[in-house]
Every structure is written in C-alpha cells, then in structure tokens.
Motif scaffolding. Structure first.
Motif, PDB file in Angstrom:
ATOM      1  N   ASP A  59      40.471 105.996  19.180  1.00 11.68           N
ATOM      2  CA  ASP A  59      40.945 104.699  19.681  1.00 11.68           C
ATOM      3  C   ASP A  59      39.891 103.613  19.480  1.00 11.68           C
ATOM      4  O   ASP A  59      39.460 102.934  20.424  1.00 11.68           O
ATOM      5  CB  ASP A  59      41.308 104.787  21.174  1.00 11.68           C
ATOM      6  N   ARG A  60      39.486 103.451  18.224  1.00 15.69           N
ATOM      7  CA  ARG A  60      38.467 102.442  17.929  1.00 15.69           C
ATOM      8  C   ARG A  60      39.011 101.043  18.206  1.00 15.69           C
ATOM      9  O   ARG A  60      40.149 100.719  17.882  1.00 15.69           O
ATOM     10  CB  ARG A  60      38.030 102.554  16.462  1.00 15.69           C
ATOM     11  N   GLY A  61      38.165 100.198  18.785  1.00 17.81           N
ATOM     12  CA  GLY A  61      38.554  98.829  19.071  1.00 17.81           C
ATOM     13  C   GLY A  61      37.308  97.973  19.107  1.00 17.81           C
ATOM     14  O   GLY A  61      36.609  97.826  18.107  1.00 17.81           O
ATOM     15  N   TYR A  62      37.017  97.425  20.278  1.00 21.35           N
ATOM     16  CA  TYR A  62      35.766  96.690  20.421  1.00 21.35           C
ATOM     17  C   TYR A  62      34.586  97.609  20.140  1.00 21.35           C
ATOM     18  O   TYR A  62      33.600  97.203  19.536  1.00 21.35           O
ATOM     19  CB  TYR A  62      35.680  96.125  21.836  1.00 21.35           C
ATOM     20  N   ILE A  63      34.695  98.860  20.589  1.00 25.02           N
ATOM     21  CA  ILE A  63      33.721  99.883  20.223  1.00 25.02           C
ATOM     22  C   ILE A  63      34.155 100.468  18.881  1.00 25.02           C
ATOM     23  O   ILE A  63      35.245 101.031  18.765  1.00 25.02           O
ATOM     24  CB  ILE A  63      33.640 100.991  21.278  1.00 25.02           C
ATOM     25  N   SER A  64      33.324 100.323  17.856  1.00 27.29           N
ATOM     26  CA  SER A  64      33.706 100.770  16.519  1.00 27.29           C
ATOM     27  C   SER A  64      33.097 102.118  16.132  1.00 27.29           C
ATOM     28  O   SER A  64      33.612 102.802  15.260  1.00 27.29           O
ATOM     29  CB  SER A  64      33.320  99.720  15.469  1.00 27.29           C
ATOM     30  N   ASP A  65      32.003 102.508  16.797  1.00 24.80           N
ATOM     31  CA  ASP A  65      31.406 103.812  16.475  1.00 24.80           C
ATOM     32  C   ASP A  65      30.410 104.191  17.562  1.00 24.80           C
ATOM     33  O   ASP A  65      29.813 103.320  18.212  1.00 24.80           O
ATOM     34  CB  ASP A  65      30.706 103.776  15.121  1.00 24.80           C
ATOM     35  N   VAL A  66      30.252 105.499  17.754  1.00 19.83           N
ATOM     36  CA  VAL A  66      29.311 106.027  18.744  1.00 19.83           C
ATOM     37  C   VAL A  66      28.602 107.233  18.145  1.00 19.83           C
ATOM     38  O   VAL A  66      29.242 108.120  17.575  1.00 19.83           O
ATOM     39  CB  VAL A  66      30.018 106.450  20.049  1.00 19.83           C
ATOM     40  N   ALA A  67      27.287 107.267  18.256  1.00 26.34           N
ATOM     41  CA  ALA A  67      26.486 108.428  17.865  1.00 26.34           C
ATOM     42  C   ALA A  67      25.641 108.822  19.067  1.00 26.34           C
ATOM     43  O   ALA A  67      25.023 107.965  19.711  1.00 26.34           O
ATOM     44  CB  ALA A  67      25.608 108.121  16.664  1.00 26.34           C
ATOM     45  N   ILE A  68      25.618 110.121  19.380  1.00 28.31           N
ATOM     46  CA  ILE A  68      24.913 110.592  20.566  1.00 28.31           C
ATOM     47  C   ILE A  68      23.828 111.579  20.163  1.00 28.31           C
ATOM     48  O   ILE A  68      24.095 112.551  19.454  1.00 28.31           O
ATOM     49  CB  ILE A  68      25.886 111.248  21.564  1.00 28.31           C
ATOM     50  N   ASP A  69      22.608 111.297  20.611  1.00 30.30           N
ATOM     51  CA  ASP A  69      21.487 112.219  20.419  1.00 30.30           C
ATOM     52  C   ASP A  69      21.406 113.103  21.661  1.00 30.30           C
ATOM     53  O   ASP A  69      20.848 112.722  22.685  1.00 30.30           O
ATOM     54  CB  ASP A  69      20.190 111.436  20.222  1.00 30.30           C
ATOM     55  N   LYS A  70      22.025 114.292  21.580  1.00 28.17           N
ATOM     56  CA  LYS A  70      22.074 115.210  22.718  1.00 28.17           C
ATOM     57  C   LYS A  70      20.791 116.026  22.775  1.00 28.17           C
ATOM     58  O   LYS A  70      20.352 116.573  21.758  1.00 28.17           O
ATOM     59  CB  LYS A  70      23.278 116.146  22.578  1.00 28.17           C
ATOM     60  N   PRO A  71      20.145 116.125  23.934  1.00 30.15           N
ATOM     61  CA  PRO A  71      18.941 116.958  24.043  1.00 30.15           C
ATOM     62  C   PRO A  71      19.227 118.396  23.624  1.00 30.15           C
ATOM     63  O   PRO A  71      20.287 118.951  23.920  1.00 30.15           O
ATOM     64  CB  PRO A  71      18.591 116.874  25.529  1.00 30.15           C
ATOM     65  N   TYR A 121      35.027 111.823  27.306  1.00 34.23           N
ATOM     66  CA  TYR A 121      35.076 110.833  28.368  1.00 34.23           C
ATOM     67  C   TYR A 121      35.600 109.516  27.804  1.00 34.23           C
ATOM     68  O   TYR A 121      35.515 109.249  26.601  1.00 34.23           O
ATOM     69  CB  TYR A 121      33.708 110.643  29.032  1.00 34.23           C
ATOM     70  N   ARG A 122      36.180 108.715  28.682  1.00 31.92           N
ATOM     71  CA  ARG A 122      36.703 107.414  28.294  1.00 31.92           C
ATOM     72  C   ARG A 122      35.604 106.368  28.416  1.00 31.92           C
ATOM     73  O   ARG A 122      34.945 106.256  29.443  1.00 31.92           O
ATOM     74  CB  ARG A 122      37.873 107.038  29.183  1.00 31.92           C
ATOM     75  N   LEU A 123      35.374 105.613  27.334  1.00 34.29           N
ATOM     76  CA  LEU A 123      34.358 104.565  27.305  1.00 34.29           C
ATOM     77  C   LEU A 123      35.072 103.217  27.405  1.00 34.29           C
ATOM     78  O   LEU A 123      35.861 102.852  26.531  1.00 34.29           O
ATOM     79  CB  LEU A 123      33.551 104.655  26.013  1.00 34.29           C
ATOM     80  N   ASN A 124      34.824 102.500  28.485  1.00 36.81           N
ATOM     81  CA  ASN A 124      35.506 101.233  28.758  1.00 36.81           C
ATOM     82  C   ASN A 124      34.570 100.055  28.541  1.00 36.81           C
ATOM     83  O   ASN A 124      33.371 100.132  28.839  1.00 36.81           O
ATOM     84  CB  ASN A 124      36.008 101.195  30.200  1.00 36.81           C
ATOM     85  N   VAL A 125      35.112  98.969  28.036  1.00 37.90           N
ATOM     86  CA  VAL A 125      34.366  97.720  27.908  1.00 37.90           C
ATOM     87  C   VAL A 125      34.962  96.718  28.889  1.00 37.90           C
ATOM     88  O   VAL A 125      36.141  96.366  28.777  1.00 37.90           O
ATOM     89  CB  VAL A 125      34.432  97.157  26.476  1.00 37.90           C
ATOM     90  N   ALA A 126      34.189  96.288  29.858  1.00 44.29           N
ATOM     91  CA  ALA A 126      34.658  95.340  30.866  1.00 44.29           C
ATOM     92  C   ALA A 126      33.992  93.989  30.643  1.00 44.29           C
ATOM     93  O   ALA A 126      32.840  93.910  30.203  1.00 44.29           O
ATOM     94  CB  ALA A 126      34.340  95.856  32.267  1.00 44.29           C
ATOM     95  N   TYR A 157      39.137  96.897  25.924  1.00 43.79           N
ATOM     96  CA  TYR A 157      39.069  97.999  24.978  1.00 43.79           C
ATOM     97  C   TYR A 157      38.685  99.281  25.694  1.00 43.79           C
ATOM     98  O   TYR A 157      37.797  99.280  26.537  1.00 43.79           O
ATOM     99  CB  TYR A 157      38.047  97.711  23.878  1.00 43.79           C
ATOM    100  N   LYS A 158      39.365 100.349  25.332  1.00 38.40           N
ATOM    101  CA  LYS A 158      39.069 101.677  25.863  1.00 38.40           C
ATOM    102  C   LYS A 158      39.060 102.659  24.707  1.00 38.40           C
ATOM    103  O   LYS A 158      40.021 102.740  23.953  1.00 38.40           O
ATOM    104  CB  LYS A 158      40.110 102.101  26.897  1.00 38.40           C
ATOM    105  N   SER A 159      37.984 103.402  24.570  1.00 44.78           N
ATOM    106  CA  SER A 159      37.855 104.391  23.501  1.00 44.78           C
ATOM    107  C   SER A 159      37.502 105.739  24.110  1.00 44.78           C
ATOM    108  O   SER A 159      36.845 105.803  25.157  1.00 44.78           O
ATOM    109  CB  SER A 159      36.777 103.974  22.493  1.00 44.78           C
ATOM    110  N   THR A 160      37.923 106.801  23.459  1.00 46.72           N
ATOM    111  CA  THR A 160      37.627 108.155  23.914  1.00 46.72           C
ATOM    112  C   THR A 160      36.515 108.746  23.057  1.00 46.72           C
ATOM    113  O   THR A 160      36.623 108.776  21.827  1.00 46.72           O
ATOM    114  CB  THR A 160      38.874 109.052  23.835  1.00 46.72           C
TER     115      THR A 160
END
Length: 218
Positions: free
Chosen positions: A148-160, A88-93, A108-111
């Motif tokens: 596409d790192r930008g304003y968002i530099s990293d993402v970690a997801i704790d999936k159930p 999914y595309r993660l947008n910063v508005a 910034y838009k990151s995937t």
C-alpha cells in the motif's frame, strides 16, 4: 527467494526428523508453530518532515520451524530454527502546522511486513510440568516489504542480528506450550522514503515481540 528456500527446507526437515529420536531420550527433536505479536515505537519526535509524523498499529504474525532438546541432569538446552513473519501498519499523521493535502491522497497508511529466519538457543530449567527458559536469538536472514505505497514510498529495516528471549511454558508428554518475550539489545534502524520527492530519513525504533507457541517432540 532465499527465505522461501529456507522455509521449504524447514518443512521438509520436519518429515525427516520424525524417526530420528525416541521420547524422553538424551536428545529429542520436534516441530513448533505459533502466533507472534509485534509492538513498534519510534524514538524521538517521530516527525518525517516539519508537517507530518509517524505512528504505528500492530498486527499479529506467525512463526513455524524445528526444535530440539538436549536433556541434561539439571537443565536442558533447546536450539531452534524457525521462519517468522510479522507486520505492522505505518501511519502518516498531519501535524497542526502542516499544510492540508488533497482528501483523495491523505492520510496515508502502509503495511510493513518483516520476514526472518531465526535461531534461538535456549537454556531451560524444568520443575514438574513447568519450565522457564532464557537465551539469545540469532537472526540469520531478514527481509522487509512495503504494501500500500503512498506517501511512504519505501522502507528498509536494519534488524539487529542478536536479540534475547525470556519465556515460561508447560510440558504435557510430547506437547509443550510456551509464552516468550523477545527483546532487543539495541534499536532497529528504519530508512523511510516519503513524499513526492522520495526524501529519505533514518528513524530508530524499539520492537517488542510476544510469541505464543505449541511444540511437539517426536
């Protein structure tokens, strides 16, 4: 690397199971693949800081793997093993109160790409060519990557590790077609690093998946 090794094992197993069963037997084996859609909604204000907030755009992914079916007098059991990839595309508005940023670096838009190995165990009831199914799905391994790192530099997801599946489908001889909804008993936790100082925040989000599959029983 571990997920890649499991995917290779799934593909290799497809060739082995083709001679393991006869049509209409007590236990049947097969393969399935399809499209997965993902919807992501953040809980709360969705703000990463006093000046910016998050939003998402869904993208379609895919799943591929193995299936088996145990034909009992009234119902059937259908354990499965498949590899799934969604994104999914993660947008910063910018919020109205936010200070302006240079036009060459904003917005910034990151995937965000999620990969997982899942094991559903479905219980189904068949009526003529139609069937309905429900059951738990266990996630045995997951991996998250950010493009596409930008304003968002990293993402970690704790999936159930446990979710649920509800679905309907049609059986046409060896072929079967399924539409399933994948829901969660609890929300995902996303740890997101953002800004030039790589500040981190945890966000709760609800993920909804629709799965459209085609299966073939050998």
């Amino acid at each position: 690397m571990k997920i890649r090794a499991i995917v290779t094992a799934i593909v290799a197993s497809m060739a082995v199971t083709t001679s393991a069963t006869a049509e209409g037997g007590l236990i049947e084996f097969g393969a399935k693949a399809g499209i997965t859609t993902q919807g992501v909604k953040f809980s709360g204000a969705e703000s990463v800081d006093p000046y910016h907030k998050l939003s998402t755009n869904s993208r379609a992914g895919f799943h591929i793997g193995l299936m088996s079916r145990v034909n009992l007098p009234l119902v059937h059991l259908q354990p499965e093993l498949f590899y799934s990839q969604t994104s999914y595309r993660l947008n910063v508005a910018q919020l109205p109160s936010g200070a302006s940023l240079p036009s060459d670096s904003y917005p910034y838009k990151s995937t965000v790409r999620l990969k997982s190995v899942d094991v559903p165990i479905m219980v189904g009831l068949s009526v003529m060519w139609f069937h309905i199914q429900a059951g738990p799905m266990f996630t045995v391994m997951s991996e998250t990557k950010l493009k596409d790192r930008g304003y968002i530099s990293d993402v970690a997801i704790d999936k159930p590790s446990v979710s649920y599946l509800l679905g309907i489908g049609v059986d046409l001889r060896r072929l079967n077609f399924d539409i399933r909804y994948n829901g969660n008993f609890k929300k995902y936790i996303q740890s997101i690093l953002y800004g030039t100082n790589h500040v981190g925040n945890d966000f709760r989000s609800k993920h909804k998946h629709w799965m459209f599959s085609v299966g073939y029983l050998f």
